[in-house]
Design an enzyme around this catalytic site. Sequence first.
Site, PDB file in Angstrom:
ATOM      1  N   GLN A 105      25.021  -5.583  -4.163  1.00 59.85           N
ATOM      2  CA  GLN A 105      26.072  -5.375  -3.112  1.00 59.85           C
ATOM      3  C   GLN A 105      27.270  -4.697  -3.923  1.00 59.85           C
ATOM      4  OE1 GLN A 105      26.196  -8.983  -0.302  1.00 59.85           O
ATOM      5  NE2 GLN A 105      25.349  -9.809  -2.120  1.00 59.85           N
ATOM      6  N   ASN A 106      27.239  -4.856  -5.169  1.00 58.25           N
ATOM      7  CA  ASN A 106      28.355  -4.026  -5.975  1.00 58.25           C
ATOM      8  C   ASN A 106      28.586  -2.666  -6.115  1.00 58.25           C
ATOM      9  OD1 ASN A 106      29.025  -7.065  -6.429  1.00 58.25           O
ATOM     10  ND2 ASN A 106      28.240  -7.229  -8.487  1.00 58.25           N
ATOM     11  N   VAL A 107      29.779  -2.205  -6.102  1.00 58.68           N
ATOM     12  CA  VAL A 107      29.938  -0.861  -6.076  1.00 58.68           C
ATOM     13  C   VAL A 107      30.257  -0.550  -7.352  1.00 58.68           C
ATOM     14  CG1 VAL A 107      30.495  -0.942  -3.779  1.00 58.68           C
ATOM     15  CG2 VAL A 107      32.198  -1.263  -5.394  1.00 58.68           C
ATOM     16  N   HIS A 123      25.667  -1.172  -1.014  1.00 57.55           N
ATOM     17  CA  HIS A 123      26.927  -0.961  -0.383  1.00 57.55           C
ATOM     18  C   HIS A 123      27.431   0.354  -1.003  1.00 57.55           C
ATOM     19  CE1 HIS A 123      27.583  -5.409   1.061  1.00 57.55           C
ATOM     20  NE2 HIS A 123      26.753  -4.672   1.815  1.00 57.55           N
ATOM     21  N   CYS A 131      32.827  13.674   0.595  1.00 56.07           N
ATOM     22  CA  CYS A 131      33.763  13.988   1.469  1.00 56.07           C
ATOM     23  C   CYS A 131      33.379  13.417   2.779  1.00 56.07           C
ATOM     24  CB  CYS A 131      33.580  15.413   1.801  1.00 56.07           C
ATOM     25  SG  CYS A 131      34.678  16.353   2.998  1.00 56.07           S
ATOM     26  N   CYS A 152      39.074  17.972   0.088  1.00 58.56           N
ATOM     27  CA  CYS A 152      37.753  18.580  -0.346  1.00 58.56           C
ATOM     28  C   CYS A 152      38.040  19.849  -0.131  1.00 58.56           C
ATOM     29  CB  CYS A 152      36.563  18.105   0.673  1.00 58.56           C
ATOM     30  SG  CYS A 152      35.046  18.775   0.370  1.00 58.56           S
ATOM     31  N   ASN A 217      25.537 -19.717  -9.246  1.00 54.92           N
ATOM     32  CA  ASN A 217      26.854 -19.399  -8.665  1.00 54.92           C
ATOM     33  C   ASN A 217      27.533 -20.573  -8.991  1.00 54.92           C
ATOM     34  OD1 ASN A 217      29.268 -19.248  -6.683  1.00 54.92           O
ATOM     35  ND2 ASN A 217      27.999 -17.793  -5.565  1.00 54.92           N
TER      36      ASN A 217
END
Length: 255
Positions: A105-107, A123, A131, A152, A217
């Site tokens: 889920q990390n970006v 994600h 753009c 852009c 966790n």
Amino acid sequence: MPSLSSLIDQAALSCAKARKAIALTGAGISVESGIPPFRGKGGLWAKIDPMKYAHIEALERNPADVWRVLFMGIADLLKTAEPNAGHMGLQRLERLGVLQTVITQNVDGLHQKAGSRDVIEFHGTHTTLRCMSCGQRASWQTVRLDVLPPPCACGGFLRPDVVMFGEPINVALLQRAQMLAATCEVMLVVGTSATVEPAAYLPVIAKHNGAFIIEINPEPTPLTDDISSVALLGPAGAMMDRIVQAVAGYKEGRL
Ligand code: NAD
């Protein structure tokens, strides 16, 4: 109550025997790389209001503010962030022939930086820009950030290639993740509060299809009691180190 060592042993044995293991990761795996999570202690949402800055409607209404407060803040954190023992542990499980895919889920791009080869960025990614109008992608290095939002060439503006609240998950990625969840024998669930759908449902799909769920966790989550087969209540780095060491032992016939 079983000891942590015996839980780690159960987790490692299930990994060593599995023909197909996958991982689902969340913000918690990157905490030891200096990137705060959204929820919980030190979380970003304690400092900024997600509906004000992380919803697509906020970006459409007030792109300069979202850029200044959210996107530039995350970009600053990512500039210096390096993979930690949690990311490296998953990469080592892949090299040991155990782990097939990381669904994150990390970006932050840290799984790829650690060397994991098959990463589903559920994600999206903050490491490239896109753009809002024409969809053209751009790299942070080639874009001037003295005007926010950065324009852009088409007349629209750029934004990180992430999925914001109110935006759909890429259908192909969602289907692949669901298929992997439904067919894996082991799922490692590392550093996620398991509260953001549809990612939070992937361990439920896996469990209902007979998978062994290893949760890592420091805090219990909605998965811990009913879905996790083994819950290792501790930080990702230390837990992954111990699992990988034990899996390597089983694979090499030392244990
Ligand atoms: P979350 O913020 O909701 O939960 C983080 C979880 O990590 C908590 O359950 C917490 O107890 C746990 N945690 C804290 N320290 C840990 C450690 N050292 N080891 C293991 N776990 C630890 O994060 P989420 O479940 O991923 O969902 C929220 C959304 O946050 C995701 O959609 C993601 O896109 C976004 N996000 C990503 C990053 C990143 O890319 N690094 C950072 C913040 C948020």
